[in-house]
Design an enzyme around this catalytic site. Structure first.
Site, short mmCIF file in Angstrom:
data_model
loop_
_atom_site.label_atom_id
_atom_site.label_comp_id
_atom_site.label_asym_id
_atom_site.label_seq_id
_atom_site.Cartn_x
_atom_site.Cartn_y
_atom_site.Cartn_z
N TYR A 25 53.43 -79.89 -24.25
CA TYR A 25 52.39 -79.61 -25.23
C TYR A 25 51.64 -78.33 -24.91
O TYR A 25 51.77 -77.79 -23.80
CB TYR A 25 51.43 -80.80 -25.34
N LYS A 81 53.97 -78.11 -18.52
CA LYS A 81 52.86 -78.80 -19.23
C LYS A 81 53.41 -79.99 -20.00
O LYS A 81 53.58 -79.95 -21.22
CB LYS A 81 52.14 -77.81 -20.15
N GLU A 116 43.77 -78.78 -8.49
CA GLU A 116 43.10 -78.35 -9.73
C GLU A 116 42.32 -79.54 -10.29
O GLU A 116 42.30 -80.61 -9.72
CB GLU A 116 44.12 -77.84 -10.74
N LEU A 128 49.03 -76.26 -12.91
CA LEU A 128 49.39 -75.65 -14.19
C LEU A 128 48.93 -74.19 -14.17
O LEU A 128 47.83 -73.89 -13.72
CB LEU A 128 48.73 -76.39 -15.34
N1 PDD Z 1 44.46 -78.71 -20.22
N2 PDD Z 1 45.31 -77.55 -15.34
C1 PDD Z 1 45.63 -78.66 -16.03
C2 PDD Z 1 46.13 -79.84 -15.30
C3 PDD Z 1 45.46 -78.69 -17.44
O1 PDD Z 1 45.76 -79.79 -18.13
C4 PDD Z 1 44.93 -77.55 -18.10
C5 PDD Z 1 44.74 -77.50 -19.59
C6 PDD Z 1 44.62 -76.41 -17.32
C7 PDD Z 1 44.07 -75.15 -17.94
O2 PDD Z 1 45.05 -74.46 -18.67
P1 PDD Z 1 44.65 -73.54 -19.91
O3 PDD Z 1 43.66 -72.57 -19.41
O4 PDD Z 1 45.93 -72.90 -20.31
O5 PDD Z 1 44.07 -74.44 -20.96
C8 PDD Z 1 44.84 -76.45 -15.95
C9 PDD Z 1 44.37 -78.73 -21.67
C10 PDD Z 1 43.24 -77.93 -22.21
C11 PDD Z 1 44.40 -80.16 -22.15
O6 PDD Z 1 45.22 -80.89 -21.62
O7 PDD Z 1 43.66 -80.54 -23.06
#
Ligand code: PDD
Length: 285
Positions: free
Chosen positions: A33, A148, A180, A205
């Site tokens: 996703y 992801k 993270e 991620l």
């Molecule tokens: N989550 N680390 C993890 C485990 C994440 O699920 C996310 C993003 C990030 C940050 O990635 P980005 O800057 O590309 O959004 C880091 C999204 C927002 C979610 O699952 O809703």
């Protein structure tokens, strides 16, 4: 008001948006996703999200459901049909519909593609004004967090554990080092002003917001160190923060009950958030 949702080629009212019970996303969490933020009706960092989607698909040998131009058109049409000014677009691709089997279905099985919008305040948030409280939990996820995938049970459990402790979110710890946040990347600012965040690899991620924010930090003359840090180093830091598509840059003011710095959102994090928002508004498409 009912939303319009995109499902496998059709824009339909949300009550009619259906996928098969045999979809491998539903049965095996065999899907990936992306979440793209919308401000002023425009998409933030769209190209970055699509590049990461292509990488996730390639890592799992999953077919791409559509090209980038078509995906952009679907995103824009959904934003328009739902009158979305501020919020996000969620996109999910799965390996498609097949009889339940651990082996992948035959090549040529069409992937499933679903997108929907969600209204959300991203610019003005209570958590940004007060800063968030973090609980540390063990990182019990699989070892390819750079992909992801929709396997989000453990991050959900981590968030619930944090909530049960009166915190806003969790940072996960593996081998004595922070990986993270449950759905965001984690950072500290040292007393001499260096920004420290875990290096890229399979453990985290590769955040699209992370990449942009680190770039802006360097442009602003700040020193960035991409390396792992320990919970003790985090608790002794001057500032701490998280980044994600929806949180942008959000301050952390407490970790496992220990106040970070003054216990209020710090200067570096406020500066980075301001720069990130200005750039996001200027470059959204
Ligand atoms: N989550 N680390 C993890 C485990 C994440 O699920 C996310 C993003 C990030 C940050 O990635 P980005 O800057 O590309 O959004 C880091 C999204 C927002 C979610 O699952 O809703």
């Amino acid at each position: 008001m009912s939303r319009t949702v995109y499902v496998n080629g059709d824009f339909v009212p949300e009550a009619e948006a259906k996928v098969s019970v045999f979809d491998r996303g539903f049965l095996m969490a065999d899907g990936v996703y992306e979440v793209t933020t919308v401000i002023g009706g425009k998409l933030v960092a769209f190209a970055g999200h699509m590049a990461r989607l292509a990488r996730s698909l390639a890592e799992l040998a999953m077919a791409a459901p559509a090209g980038e131009a078509e995906l952009l058109a679907i995103h824009r049409r959904l934003v328009e049909m739902n009158g979305l000014d501020e919020g996000l677009v969620y996109l999910q691709v799965t390996r498609g519909v097949a009889d339940r089997d651990f082996a992948f279905p035959a090549a040529g099985t069409p992937p499933s593609l679903v997108l929907f919008t969600q209204k959300l305040a991203v610019l003005e948030r209570e958590t940004v004004r007060r800063g968030i409280r973090i609980a540390l939990v063990p990182d019990l996820r699989w070892s390819r967090r750079d992909i992801k995938t929709v396997q989000l049970l453990y991050p959900s459990m981590a968030k619930m554990e944090a909530r049960a402790k009166g915190c806003d979110d969790a940072w996960m710890v593996e081998d004595g080092l922070v990986t993270e946040g449950s759905s965001n990347n984690a950072y500290i600012v040292t007393h001499d002003g260096r920004i420290v965040t875990r290096h890229l690899g399979h453990a985290i991620l590769h955040g699209i917001t992370r990449k942009a924010v680190l770039g802006f930090a360097v442009e602003a003359g700040l020193v960035v160190e991409e390396r792992a840090f320990s919970p003790d180093e985090a608790k002794a830091a001057k500032e701490a923060f998280i980044t994600s598509a929806s949180a942008f840059v959000t301050p952390v003011v407490e970790i496992d009950g220990v106040r970070i710095g003054e216990g209020i959102p710090g200067e570096t994090v406020r500066r980075l958030r301001t720069i990130y928002i200005a750039e996001s508004l200027a470059t959204a498409i």
